[in-house]
Design a protein around this motif. Structure first.
Motif, PDB file in Angstrom:
ATOM      1  N   ALA B 154       3.177   9.619  -7.893  1.00  0.00           N
ATOM      2  CA  ALA B 154       2.969  10.410  -6.685  1.00  0.00           C
ATOM      3  C   ALA B 154       1.477  10.487  -6.345  1.00  0.00           C
ATOM      4  O   ALA B 154       1.089  10.430  -5.179  1.00  0.00           O
ATOM      5  CB  ALA B 154       3.543  11.809  -6.868  1.00  0.00           C
ATOM      6  N   GLU B 155       0.632  10.575  -7.386  1.00  0.00           N
ATOM      7  CA  GLU B 155      -0.815  10.689  -7.155  1.00  0.00           C
ATOM      8  C   GLU B 155      -1.365   9.405  -6.534  1.00  0.00           C
ATOM      9  O   GLU B 155      -2.161   9.447  -5.594  1.00  0.00           O
ATOM     10  CB  GLU B 155      -1.570  10.972  -8.462  1.00  0.00           C
ATOM     11  N   GLU B 156      -0.935   8.272  -7.099  1.00  0.00           N
ATOM     12  CA  GLU B 156      -1.434   6.988  -6.582  1.00  0.00           C
ATOM     13  C   GLU B 156      -1.047   6.813  -5.119  1.00  0.00           C
ATOM     14  O   GLU B 156      -1.841   6.363  -4.294  1.00  0.00           O
ATOM     15  CB  GLU B 156      -0.859   5.830  -7.415  1.00  0.00           C
ATOM     16  N   GLU B 157       0.196   7.180  -4.815  1.00  0.00           N
ATOM     17  CA  GLU B 157       0.678   7.028  -3.458  1.00  0.00           C
ATOM     18  C   GLU B 157      -0.119   7.931  -2.504  1.00  0.00           C
ATOM     19  O   GLU B 157      -0.509   7.515  -1.411  1.00  0.00           O
ATOM     20  CB  GLU B 157       2.170   7.364  -3.399  1.00  0.00           C
ATOM     21  N   GLU B 158      -0.354   9.133  -2.976  1.00  0.00           N
ATOM     22  CA  GLU B 158      -1.112  10.101  -2.172  1.00  0.00           C
ATOM     23  C   GLU B 158      -2.520   9.576  -1.891  1.00  0.00           C
ATOM     24  O   GLU B 158      -3.050   9.712  -0.796  1.00  0.00           O
ATOM     25  CB  GLU B 158      -1.172  11.445  -2.931  1.00  0.00           C
ATOM     26  N   GLN B 159      -3.093   8.929  -2.915  1.00  0.00           N
ATOM     27  CA  GLN B 159      -4.457   8.394  -2.799  1.00  0.00           C
ATOM     28  C   GLN B 159      -4.529   7.342  -1.687  1.00  0.00           C
ATOM     29  O   GLN B 159      -5.432   7.365  -0.853  1.00  0.00           O
ATOM     30  CB  GLN B 159      -4.860   7.784  -4.157  1.00  0.00           C
ATOM     31  N   ILE B 160      -3.576   6.431  -1.669  1.00  0.00           N
ATOM     32  CA  ILE B 160      -3.568   5.388  -0.638  1.00  0.00           C
ATOM     33  C   ILE B 160      -3.342   6.014   0.735  1.00  0.00           C
ATOM     34  O   ILE B 160      -3.989   5.654   1.715  1.00  0.00           O
ATOM     35  CB  ILE B 160      -2.468   4.342  -0.929  1.00  0.00           C
ATOM     36  N   LYS B 161      -2.425   6.982   0.797  1.00  0.00           N
ATOM     37  CA  LYS B 161      -2.146   7.630   2.078  1.00  0.00           C
ATOM     38  C   LYS B 161      -3.389   8.304   2.610  1.00  0.00           C
ATOM     39  O   LYS B 161      -3.644   8.303   3.822  1.00  0.00           O
ATOM     40  CB  LYS B 161      -1.034   8.669   1.908  1.00  0.00           C
ATOM     41  N   LYS B 162      -4.164   8.881   1.692  1.00  0.00           N
ATOM     42  CA  LYS B 162      -5.373   9.594   2.110  1.00  0.00           C
ATOM     43  C   LYS B 162      -6.409   8.598   2.634  1.00  0.00           C
ATOM     44  O   LYS B 162      -7.034   8.806   3.662  1.00  0.00           O
ATOM     45  CB  LYS B 162      -5.947  10.371   0.909  1.00  0.00           C
ATOM     46  N   GLU B 163      -6.530   7.499   1.907  1.00  0.00           N
ATOM     47  CA  GLU B 163      -7.553   6.507   2.241  1.00  0.00           C
ATOM     48  C   GLU B 163      -7.273   5.834   3.581  1.00  0.00           C
ATOM     49  O   GLU B 163      -8.184   5.486   4.316  1.00  0.00           O
ATOM     50  CB  GLU B 163      -7.591   5.459   1.116  1.00  0.00           C
ATOM     51  N   TYR B 164      -5.989   5.630   3.881  1.00  0.00           N
ATOM     52  CA  TYR B 164      -5.632   4.929   5.111  1.00  0.00           C
ATOM     53  C   TYR B 164      -4.817   5.815   6.047  1.00  0.00           C
ATOM     54  O   TYR B 164      -3.882   5.360   6.685  1.00  0.00           O
ATOM     55  CB  TYR B 164      -4.833   3.662   4.788  1.00  0.00           C
ATOM     56  N   ALA B 165      -5.190   7.097   6.093  1.00  0.00           N
ATOM     57  CA  ALA B 165      -4.402   8.061   6.883  1.00  0.00           C
ATOM     58  C   ALA B 165      -4.130   7.563   8.300  1.00  0.00           C
ATOM     59  O   ALA B 165      -3.037   7.729   8.828  1.00  0.00           O
ATOM     60  CB  ALA B 165      -5.124   9.401   6.906  1.00  0.00           C
ATOM     61  N   TRP B 166      -5.113   6.899   8.900  1.00  0.00           N
ATOM     62  CA  TRP B 166      -4.948   6.451  10.293  1.00  0.00           C
ATOM     63  C   TRP B 166      -3.833   5.436  10.453  1.00  0.00           C
ATOM     64  O   TRP B 166      -3.265   5.284  11.527  1.00  0.00           O
ATOM     65  CB  TRP B 166      -6.262   5.875  10.814  1.00  0.00           C
ATOM     66  N   ALA B 167      -3.518   4.744   9.361  1.00  0.00           N
ATOM     67  CA  ALA B 167      -2.488   3.701   9.457  1.00  0.00           C
ATOM     68  C   ALA B 167      -1.088   4.302   9.579  1.00  0.00           C
ATOM     69  O   ALA B 167      -0.121   3.591   9.809  1.00  0.00           O
ATOM     70  CB  ALA B 167      -2.558   2.775   8.241  1.00  0.00           C
ATOM     71  N   TRP B 168      -0.980   5.613   9.401  1.00  0.00           N
ATOM     72  CA  TRP B 168       0.327   6.274   9.513  1.00  0.00           C
ATOM     73  C   TRP B 168       0.562   6.812  10.929  1.00  0.00           C
ATOM     74  O   TRP B 168       1.582   7.390  11.214  1.00  0.00           O
ATOM     75  CB  TRP B 168       0.448   7.402   8.486  1.00  0.00           C
ATOM     76  N   GLU B 169      -0.407   6.620  11.809  1.00  0.00           N
ATOM     77  CA  GLU B 169      -0.239   7.092  13.190  1.00  0.00           C
ATOM     78  C   GLU B 169       0.682   6.144  13.946  1.00  0.00           C
ATOM     79  O   GLU B 169       0.587   4.937  13.810  1.00  0.00           O
ATOM     80  CB  GLU B 169      -1.600   7.122  13.911  1.00  0.00           C
ATOM     81  N   GLY B 170       1.552   6.725  14.764  1.00  0.00           N
ATOM     82  CA  GLY B 170       2.377   5.922  15.678  1.00  0.00           C
ATOM     83  C   GLY B 170       3.407   5.041  15.001  1.00  0.00           C
ATOM     84  O   GLY B 170       3.705   3.957  15.469  1.00  0.00           O
ATOM     85  N   VAL B 171       3.952   5.500  13.855  1.00  0.00           N
ATOM     86  CA  VAL B 171       4.992   4.729  13.178  1.00  0.00           C
ATOM     87  C   VAL B 171       6.353   5.069  13.795  1.00  0.00           C
ATOM     88  O   VAL B 171       6.621   6.221  14.110  1.00  0.00           O
ATOM     89  CB  VAL B 171       4.982   5.059  11.671  1.00  0.00           C
ATOM     90  N   ASP B 172       7.197   4.045  13.960  1.00  0.00           N
ATOM     91  CA  ASP B 172       8.548   4.275  14.504  1.00  0.00           C
ATOM     92  C   ASP B 172       9.335   5.210  13.586  1.00  0.00           C
ATOM     93  O   ASP B 172       9.109   5.223  12.380  1.00  0.00           O
ATOM     94  CB  ASP B 172       9.324   2.949  14.596  1.00  0.00           C
ATOM     95  N   SER B 173      10.293   5.911  14.156  1.00  0.00           N
ATOM     96  CA  SER B 173      11.164   6.720  13.308  1.00  0.00           C
ATOM     97  C   SER B 173      12.147   5.778  12.617  1.00  0.00           C
ATOM     98  O   SER B 173      12.441   4.687  13.101  1.00  0.00           O
ATOM     99  CB  SER B 173      11.919   7.754  14.142  1.00  0.00           C
ATOM    100  N   ASP B 174      12.653   6.224  11.467  1.00  0.00           N
ATOM    101  CA  ASP B 174      13.536   5.359  10.680  1.00  0.00           C
ATOM    102  C   ASP B 174      14.960   5.323  11.209  1.00  0.00           C
ATOM    103  O   ASP B 174      15.798   4.603  10.694  1.00  0.00           O
ATOM    104  CB  ASP B 174      13.559   5.835   9.218  1.00  0.00           C
ATOM    105  N   ALA B 175      15.211   6.130  12.253  1.00  0.00           N
ATOM    106  CA  ALA B 175      16.582   6.342  12.705  1.00  0.00           C
ATOM    107  C   ALA B 175      17.333   5.053  13.027  1.00  0.00           C
ATOM    108  O   ALA B 175      18.483   4.893  12.638  1.00  0.00           O
ATOM    109  CB  ALA B 175      16.579   7.256  13.928  1.00  0.00           C
TER     110      ALA B 175
END
Lengths: 227, 176
Positions: B154-175
């Motif tokens: 969980a920590e490693e994943e959180e680290q990457i998410k933090k480093e590339y937070a901008w890459a999570w903008e505008g992602v399609d919903s999984d629906a």
């Protein structure tokens, strides 16, 4: 054989190499092996190869001031003005000033402020890299006035290196017999090259060297020291 | 493969072009299905072409990494691209329709086959199709669709998410 997990690594790499950098940055999170693959230099080379054929011309500009909250904002658009990417740098990253911007036809932007501090920025990954100050011979005072006559920025494909070069002039004072940095183009010109190998926004190597040392000024000895 | 079909001298009288067209080859899938394909169509696969040149000609070529359903698709593709009258425009149109109906699972199978059989055009198109489908998707969607287990803490994943937070903008919903 029902899923991507069964594809050989080179086939997965071929697929991922076609993804935009934003998706890739996100998909580093998918698994350790994807993270390793995406971060590997050979993958970055493959990606550069696949991307080259579809590369579009972009315009990049940097703003700072009131309308950007005092922060530096980098904007990339295509030639028709359609926004590709826009983001602000952390507030204190450049003491809130940009003097000059050196965009290239490559992926990176180079800019420096009046203090002579030089930055490279990869707008795709939003990474920013401060280049080492070229010489201790450039004193704090000189930094304040900005020692460069000019800065160049380019890419050497044979060595896969981005290079930034700064031209600095030196002049010897008759009275004190000490070399000073010139702010005119007269006097001895020195070319200082700072090279940074930046693949996919990742700094791999950085070095600085001087060319055409006169061997006489106090600057040269310290310049050679950076080599 | 035994070279049992090595041509006796008499057969060489047949003009080479005609021979290429009329001669067929049997491809055998991992689940034992056999498909007949003309040599000219099969030759569009670099891997099969090499096998033919290595004197497997006339015999049955086993393809242990390709199942019957996938092989049938690949053969449809090869036949179209080997068709005499088909213009580039025809082929492009065919490719578009050929791939547009495929689910991600099927695309991955075809990609695997295209890579293994070394059919560059097909492999490239399938890759591009997969990429178009996944580029705006979430990490979870990718893991689920491609059946990839996360081995991050969980920590490693959180680290990457933090480093590339901008890459999570505008992602399609999984629906969907």
């Amino acid at each position: 054989m029902r899923d991507m997990g069964n594809l050989p690594d080179d086939a997965i790499a071929e697929i991922l190499a076609r993804l935009p950098i934003k998706s890739l940055s996100r998909f580093k999170c998918v698994s350790n092996s994807w993270n390793h693959l995406i971060s590997h230099p050979s993958f970055l080379n493959l990606r550069a190869l696949r991307k080259r054929s579809t590369r579009e011309l972009r315009l990049i500009y940097v703003e700072h001031g009131k309308n950007t909250d005092g922060r530096i904002r980098i904007t990339a658009t295509d030639t028709e003005g359609k926004l590709i990417n826009q983001f602000s740098l952390p507030g204190n990253s450049m003491k809130n000033s940009v003097d000059r911007l050196y965009p290239t036809r490559f992926d990176l932007v180079c800019f420096h402020n009046y203090r002579g501090e030089i930055w490279l920025c990869n707008p795709a990954t939003r990474q920013i890299l401060a280049l080492p100050y070229p010489s201790q011979a450039v004193s704090k005072l000189d930094r304040f006035y900005g020692p460069y006559h000019n800065i160049g920025f380019g890419y050497s494909s044979s060595r896969d290196e981005y290079k930034s070069g700064a031209v600095i002039g030196f002049q010897r004072s008759e009275r004190t017999n000490i070399w000073h940095i010139l702010r005119s183009l007269l006097g001895v010109q020195k070319l200082i090259t700072i090279s940074a190998l930046v693949a996919g926004g990742k700094q791999v190597k950085m070095s600085a060297s001087s060319h055409g040392s006169c061997g006489m000024c106090p600057g040269c000895s310290s310049l050679d020291g950076i080599r | 493969m035994a070279p049992k079909n090595k041509n006796p001298n008499g057969e060489n009288v047949v003009p080479e072009v005609q021979q290429k067209k009329t001669q067929a080859l049997i491809l055998k899938s991992s689940d034992g299905e056999e498909f007949s394909i003309s040599k000219s169509a099969a030759g569009l696969s670099v891997a099969i072409k090499n096998m033919m040149e290595d004197d497997c000609a006339g015999g049955v070529i086993p393809l242990p990494l390709v199942d019957g359903g996938t092989l049938a698709r690949v053969i449809t593709y090869l036949n179209k691209h080997a068709e005499d009258g088909a213009s580039d425009e025809d082929k492009r149109k065919f490719d578009e329709e050929f791939l547009s109906g495929m689910e991600v699972d099927v695309l991955c199978d075809v990609a695997l086959a295209g890579n293994y059989l070394d059919i560059r055009g097909l492999f490239h198109d399938v890759c591009q199709r997969i990429v178009n489908g996944m580029k705006n998707k979430s990490v979870e969607w990718v893991r689920k669709t491609f059946r990839i287990e996360s081995d991050f803490t969980a920590e490693e994943e959180e680290q990457i998410k933090k480093e590339y937070a901008w890459a999570w903008e505008g992602v399609d919903s999984d629906a969907d």
